[in-house]
Design an enzyme around this catalytic site. Structure first.
Site, PDB file in Angstrom:
ATOM      1  N   HIS A 147      -3.266   1.326   9.787  1.00 47.94           N
ATOM      2  CA  HIS A 147      -3.324   0.249   8.791  1.00 47.94           C
ATOM      3  C   HIS A 147      -1.980  -0.470   8.701  1.00 47.94           C
ATOM      4  O   HIS A 147      -1.928  -1.717   8.705  1.00 47.94           O
ATOM      5  CB  HIS A 147      -3.705   0.862   7.437  1.00 47.94           C
ATOM      6  CG  HIS A 147      -3.577  -0.076   6.278  1.00 47.94           C
ATOM      7  ND1 HIS A 147      -4.663  -0.732   5.715  1.00 47.94           N
ATOM      8  CD2 HIS A 147      -2.486  -0.460   5.542  1.00 47.94           C
ATOM      9  CE1 HIS A 147      -4.234  -1.475   4.704  1.00 47.94           C
ATOM     10  NE2 HIS A 147      -2.931  -1.321   4.572  1.00 47.94           N
ATOM     11  N   GLU A 148      -0.889   0.294   8.627  1.00 47.21           N
ATOM     12  CA  GLU A 148       0.439  -0.315   8.517  1.00 47.21           C
ATOM     13  C   GLU A 148       0.825  -1.051   9.790  1.00 47.21           C
ATOM     14  O   GLU A 148       1.409  -2.139   9.737  1.00 47.21           O
ATOM     15  CB  GLU A 148       1.479   0.756   8.176  1.00 47.21           C
ATOM     16  CG  GLU A 148       1.247   1.474   6.862  1.00 47.21           C
ATOM     17  CD  GLU A 148       1.118   0.526   5.684  1.00 47.21           C
ATOM     18  OE1 GLU A 148       1.688  -0.577   5.736  1.00 47.21           O
ATOM     19  OE2 GLU A 148       0.434   0.895   4.713  1.00 47.21           O
ATOM     20  N   HIS A 151      -0.703  -4.396   9.787  1.00 51.49           N
ATOM     21  CA  HIS A 151       0.076  -5.405   9.067  1.00 51.49           C
ATOM     22  C   HIS A 151       1.114  -6.047   9.992  1.00 51.49           C
ATOM     23  O   HIS A 151       1.313  -7.257   9.986  1.00 51.49           O
ATOM     24  CB  HIS A 151       0.806  -4.765   7.884  1.00 51.49           C
ATOM     25  CG  HIS A 151      -0.042  -4.570   6.667  1.00 51.49           C
ATOM     26  ND1 HIS A 151      -0.784  -5.578   6.108  1.00 51.49           N
ATOM     27  CD2 HIS A 151      -0.249  -3.463   5.887  1.00 51.49           C
ATOM     28  CE1 HIS A 151      -1.416  -5.123   5.042  1.00 51.49           C
ATOM     29  NE2 HIS A 151      -1.111  -3.839   4.885  1.00 51.49           N
ATOM     30  N   GLU A 224      -5.156  -7.192   3.077  1.00 53.18           N
ATOM     31  CA  GLU A 224      -5.419  -5.754   3.081  1.00 53.18           C
ATOM     32  C   GLU A 224      -6.716  -5.433   3.814  1.00 53.18           C
ATOM     33  O   GLU A 224      -6.808  -4.416   4.505  1.00 53.18           O
ATOM     34  CB  GLU A 224      -5.477  -5.212   1.650  1.00 53.18           C
ATOM     35  CG  GLU A 224      -4.129  -5.057   0.991  1.00 53.18           C
ATOM     36  CD  GLU A 224      -3.190  -4.159   1.779  1.00 53.18           C
ATOM     37  OE1 GLU A 224      -3.606  -3.048   2.176  1.00 53.18           O
ATOM     38  OE2 GLU A 224      -2.046  -4.571   2.016  1.00 53.18           O
TER      39      GLU A 224
END
Length: 291
Positions: A147-148, A151, A224
Site C-alpha cells: 500500500h505504501e 503511494h 487511499e
C-alpha cells in the site's frame, strides 16, 4: 513528463478560474470604481510563488520531517530477522512496482501503522511501526508495505504538493483581495494599507485555509483507494483485506493511534473524522476491495 504536464495545467487552471471569478462577481469593476490601485496579476503571481514555493519546500523536506516527528530509525544494516525481512520485502515490491529502492525505517509506535514519503518516486522513505511488525502476520504486513509503495509509485506525494500549492495560492490571493476590499471600500482608508487590511487578511487566511484543508483531505481520501488497489496488486487482495480488517479490529479495541498531524495523509491509518478525515472509513476501503 506527466507530473510536469500536471503542474503546468494546474497553474493554467488557476489563472482561468480566477479570471472567471472576477468577471462573474464584478470584483475588478468595484475596485476600479473606488479608485483602488491593485495589481491583480502581480498579486496572483506573488501568491503563486509563495504558495507553490511553500508546498514544494515542504515536499523536499518531507523525509527529514517524517524521520524527526515519528522518530524513525532508518535501517542501514539489518540487525534482526524482522529487519532483514522488511528490507527484502520493500526491495521486492519496489522492483515489482517499477520504482527505485526507498529508504526503509522502523518507528517506535506500539500501534500498527506505516507511511511513505519523499520528494520523488525514486528517492522515497517507507517506514513501518514496531507494533505492525509485532502483531501483523507476514502477509498482512506485506500488503501494508505494498500500500505504501503504491503511494510512491502513484506519485501521490508530488500530486498532493501540487494540490496544496494551488490551494495555498488561492488562500493567500483571496484573503488579501478581501483585505484590500474591506480596507479601501468598506473602511474608506486611503493612506496605504490600514489595520483593516491586515486584520481581515489574517482572518481570511484562517477561514479559507480551513476550507482548503477539506479539499486536501478529500483528495487524500480518494488516493487511499488507489493505494489499497496497489497493495492488493503487489501482495494480494486477500492479504490487503485482511490487513485492513486487522486495522479495523485494533481501532474498535481502542488501540489505534494516528500518526502526527503532518504525517496523517501518508499513513496506512489516519483520522476517522468526516470532512477533515485524511483516510476513508476502513469499512468503505474493505468493501471497495471486496467488489
Amino acid at each position: 513528463m506527466l507530473r510536469i504536464g500536471l503542474f503546468l495545467l494546474t497553474n493554467l487552471a488557476v489563472l482561468v478560474l480566477v479570471g472567471i471569478i472576477f468577471n462573474l462577481l464584478g470584483i475588478q469593476g468595484i475596485l476600479d470604481a473606488n479608485g483602488v490601485d491593485l495589481n491583480l496579476p502581480g498579486l496572483l503571481l506573488l501568491c503563486a510563488i509563495f504558495g507553490f514555493g511553500g508546498a514544494f519546500i515542504s515536499l523536499l523536506l518531507s523525509k527529514t520531517i517524517a524521520r524527526t516527528t515519528t522518530r524513525t530509525r532508518v535501517i542501514e544494516q539489518p540487525q534482526t530477522a524482522d529487519e532483514q525481512w522488511l528490507v527484502d520485502t520493500v526491495r521486492e515490491l519496489s522492483k515489482k512496482a517499477g520504482i527505485g529502492m526507498p529508504e526503509v525505517g522502523i518507528f517506535p509506535m506500539p500501534q500498527a501503522n506505516a507511511f511513505a514519503t519523499g520528494w520523488n518516486r525514486n528517492s522515497a522513505l517507507v517506514a513501518v511501526s514496531a507494533g505492525l511488525l509485532q502483531r501483523f502476520n507476514r502477509d498482512e504486513a506485506r500488503a501494508v508495505i505494498g500500500h505504501e509503495i503504491g503511494h510512491v509509485a502513484n506519485g501521490d506525494m508530488v500530486t498532493l504538493a501540487l494540490i496544496q500549492g494551488v490551494l495555498n495560492t488561492f488562500v493567500m490571493f483571496l484573503a488579501r483581495l478581501v483585505g484590500f476590499f474591506v480596507d479601501r471600500v468598506v473602511l474608506r482608508n486611503e493612506q496605504g494599507l490600514g489595520i483593516g487590511y491586515f486584520v481581515t487578511s489574517i482572518a481570511m487566511d484562517i477561514l479559507f485555509g480551513f476550507f482548503a484543508m477539506m479539499v486536501v483531505a478529500w483528495f487524500s481520501r480518494r488516493r487511499e483507494y488507489r493505494a489499497d488497489t496497489a497493495g492488493a496488486g503487489l501482495a494480494s487482495r486477500g492479504a490487503m483485506i485482511s490487513a485492513l480488517t486487522h486495522l479495523r479490529t485494533e481501532a474498535e479495541a481502542g488501540r489505534e493511534q494516528p500518526l502526527p498531524s503532518n504525517m496523517k495523509a501518508f499513513g496506512i491509518f489516519g483520522n476517522m473524522g468526516a470532512l477533515m478525515a485524511s483516510h476513508p472509513p476502513l469499512e468503505d476501503r474493505i468493501a471497495a476491495l471486496q467488489k
